[in-house]
Design a protein around this motif. Structure first.
Motif, mmCIF file in Angstrom:
data_model
loop_
_atom_site.group_PDB
_atom_site.id
_atom_site.type_symbol
_atom_site.label_atom_id
_atom_site.label_comp_id
_atom_site.label_asym_id
_atom_site.label_seq_id
_atom_site.Cartn_x
_atom_site.Cartn_y
_atom_site.Cartn_z
ATOM 1 N N TYR A 39 -67.860 64.506 24.676
ATOM 2 C CA TYR A 39 -67.521 64.078 26.036
ATOM 3 C C TYR A 39 -67.000 65.251 26.863
ATOM 4 C CZ TYR A 39 -67.857 59.339 24.100
ATOM 5 O OH TYR A 39 -68.296 58.185 23.498
ATOM 6 N N ARG A 40 -66.254 66.135 26.236
ATOM 7 C CA ARG A 40 -65.799 67.329 26.955
ATOM 8 C C ARG A 40 -66.984 68.209 27.349
ATOM 9 N NH1 ARG A 40 -60.615 68.766 23.011
ATOM 10 N NH2 ARG A 40 -59.112 67.340 24.008
ATOM 11 N N GLU A 41 -67.968 68.316 26.456
ATOM 12 C CA GLU A 41 -69.173 69.088 26.780
ATOM 13 C C GLU A 41 -69.928 68.459 27.947
ATOM 14 O OE1 GLU A 41 -70.357 70.951 22.402
ATOM 15 O OE2 GLU A 41 -71.045 68.948 22.952
ATOM 16 N N ILE A 42 -70.015 67.137 27.960
ATOM 17 C CA ILE A 42 -70.721 66.449 29.043
ATOM 18 C C ILE A 42 -70.024 66.688 30.376
ATOM 19 C CG2 ILE A 42 -71.245 64.161 29.984
ATOM 20 C CD1 ILE A 42 -71.812 63.308 27.053
ATOM 21 N N LEU A 43 -68.708 66.588 30.395
ATOM 22 C CA LEU A 43 -67.975 66.810 31.639
ATOM 23 C C LEU A 43 -68.129 68.251 32.114
ATOM 24 C CD1 LEU A 43 -64.790 64.704 30.841
ATOM 25 C CD2 LEU A 43 -66.588 64.163 32.499
ATOM 26 N N ALA A 44 -68.278 69.184 31.178
ATOM 27 C CA ALA A 44 -68.478 70.580 31.560
ATOM 28 C C ALA A 44 -69.881 70.820 32.109
ATOM 29 C CB ALA A 44 -68.218 71.491 30.362
ATOM 30 N N LEU A 72 -70.831 59.175 38.930
ATOM 31 C CA LEU A 72 -70.857 58.074 37.969
ATOM 32 C C LEU A 72 -70.723 58.598 36.544
ATOM 33 C CD1 LEU A 72 -71.323 55.102 37.187
ATOM 34 C CD2 LEU A 72 -73.781 55.584 37.212
ATOM 35 N N VAL A 73 -71.500 59.621 36.196
ATOM 36 C CA VAL A 73 -71.434 60.182 34.846
ATOM 37 C C VAL A 73 -70.026 60.694 34.555
ATOM 38 C CG1 VAL A 73 -72.267 62.043 33.352
ATOM 39 C CG2 VAL A 73 -73.892 60.742 34.750
ATOM 40 N N GLU A 74 -69.444 61.410 35.494
ATOM 41 C CA GLU A 74 -68.103 61.952 35.270
ATOM 42 C C GLU A 74 -67.073 60.841 35.118
ATOM 43 O OE1 GLU A 74 -67.644 64.572 38.583
ATOM 44 O OE2 GLU A 74 -68.521 66.295 37.508
ATOM 45 N N ARG A 75 -67.181 59.782 35.921
ATOM 46 C CA ARG A 75 -66.224 58.677 35.796
ATOM 47 C C ARG A 75 -66.316 58.014 34.427
ATOM 48 N NH1 ARG A 75 -66.804 53.469 35.838
ATOM 49 N NH2 ARG A 75 -68.860 53.419 36.832
ATOM 50 N N VAL A 76 -67.542 57.693 34.000
ATOM 51 C CA VAL A 76 -67.730 56.988 32.730
ATOM 52 C C VAL A 76 -67.226 57.829 31.565
ATOM 53 C CG1 VAL A 76 -69.469 56.150 31.109
ATOM 54 C CG2 VAL A 76 -69.607 55.526 33.527
ATOM 55 N N PHE A 77 -67.561 59.114 31.554
ATOM 56 C CA PHE A 77 -67.179 59.916 30.396
ATOM 57 C C PHE A 77 -65.715 60.342 30.438
ATOM 58 C CE2 PHE A 77 -71.745 59.988 29.830
ATOM 59 C CZ PHE A 77 -71.808 59.741 28.468
ATOM 60 N N ARG A 78 -65.108 60.367 31.605
ATOM 61 C CA ARG A 78 -63.652 60.542 31.634
ATOM 62 C C ARG A 78 -62.967 59.320 31.034
ATOM 63 N NH1 ARG A 78 -64.252 62.837 37.110
ATOM 64 N NH2 ARG A 78 -64.067 65.112 36.944
#
Length: 268
Positions: free
Chosen positions: A217-222, A236-242
């Motif tokens: 999840y940290r990799e996805i946010l990066a 949307l992606v950032e909200r869900v994975f946060r």
């Protein structure tokens, strides 16, 4: 003859389930199927298949440079070896329902991508189905990100030539977001079922699942900031994975076992 669809399968410690997966792919009717099987554990999967499934004309074997290289690299190596323009993903512990690829192929030829219902089957045989929450024949971006269930795509390879992103967890979600953005629509085909078998050996049930999810999840946010996604998609992606990262960190802080990943992200 060039196949209509190349099915890409990454295999790790899949000796007990690989025959089921291969059989379901080769049994697809009305479509010429090639299966590209990439071993990520050094095993000789040809030797593990029963004789009736050892079809050298339809199965291509490859392997990662080192065991545990991860499903993204294994799938991308399979993608590089595939001959068809349309590719589909099948995990080594899952299966296709009869007729899945035939139903999807007609839609992929029009729109570039398609998927169908995911039937999640647990060890007791209980089934949970993932499908568009609003019904209909389109998968919304919110469904891809918020249902916390995998949707296995079939797609034309030029839509996403880079394949799966090199991240530790939820790489299938990011691929689907990439496909959604590239195609502009994500068709959903009833009856094209994907049979998603939960097992003790799967990544989401392993002792390291929560820690691996946190890293992924940290990799996805990066990487989200560098993806060529429209602003609302990125948000949307950032909200869900946060949200998922916060739930996983909460579970880790509480000393939850790694296999509690599913409860952590679905139930918070």
């Amino acid at each position: 003859m060039r196949p209509d669809v190349s099915v890409l399968t990454a295999a790790h410690a899949a000796g007990a389930t690989i025959a089921r997966a291969v059989r379901s792919a080769l049994a697809q009717e009305g479509v010429a199927v090639e299966l590209v099987l990439c071993a990520d554990d050094g095993l000789d999967y040809w030797a593990l298949l029963p004789p009736e499934l050892r079809d050298a004309g339809r199965i291509v074997l490859c392997r990662t440079p080192a065991p545990r290289s991860g499903p993204s690299l294994a799938r991308n190596l399979a993608l590089a070896a595939a001959r068809a323009e349309v590719v589909a993903c099948l995990d080594a512990d899952d299966a296709y329902a009869p007729g899945r690829l035939r139903r999807l192929l007609a839609v992929v030829e029009r729109h570039g991508v398609a998927t169908g219902p995911t039937r999640e089957i647990d060890a007791a045989g209980a089934v949970r189905t993932a499908a568009p929450r609003a019904g209909g024949d389109r998968l919304a971006l919110e469904d891809i990100c918020e249902l916390r269930m995998p949707f296995s795509p079939a797609f034309v390879r030029h839509l996403c030539p880079g394949g799966w992103p090199a991240i530790q967890f939820a790489e299938d979600v990011i691929l689907n977001v990439d496909l959604y953005c590239a195609a502009g629509v994500y068709p959903f085909v009833e009856g094209a079922d994907y049979l998603y078998h939960l097992s003790e050996g799967s990544r989401t049930a392993s002792p390291a699942a929560l820690a691996r999810a946190r890293a992924g999840y940290r990799e996805i946010l990066a990487l989200a900031g560098a993806r060529p996604w429209p602003g609302p998609v990125r948000a949307l992606v950032e909200r869900v994975f946060r949200e998922d990262l916060a739930n996983v960190e909460r579970a880790l802080a509480a000393g939850a076992p790694g296999a509690a990943w599913r409860a952590a992200v679905r139930e918070g």
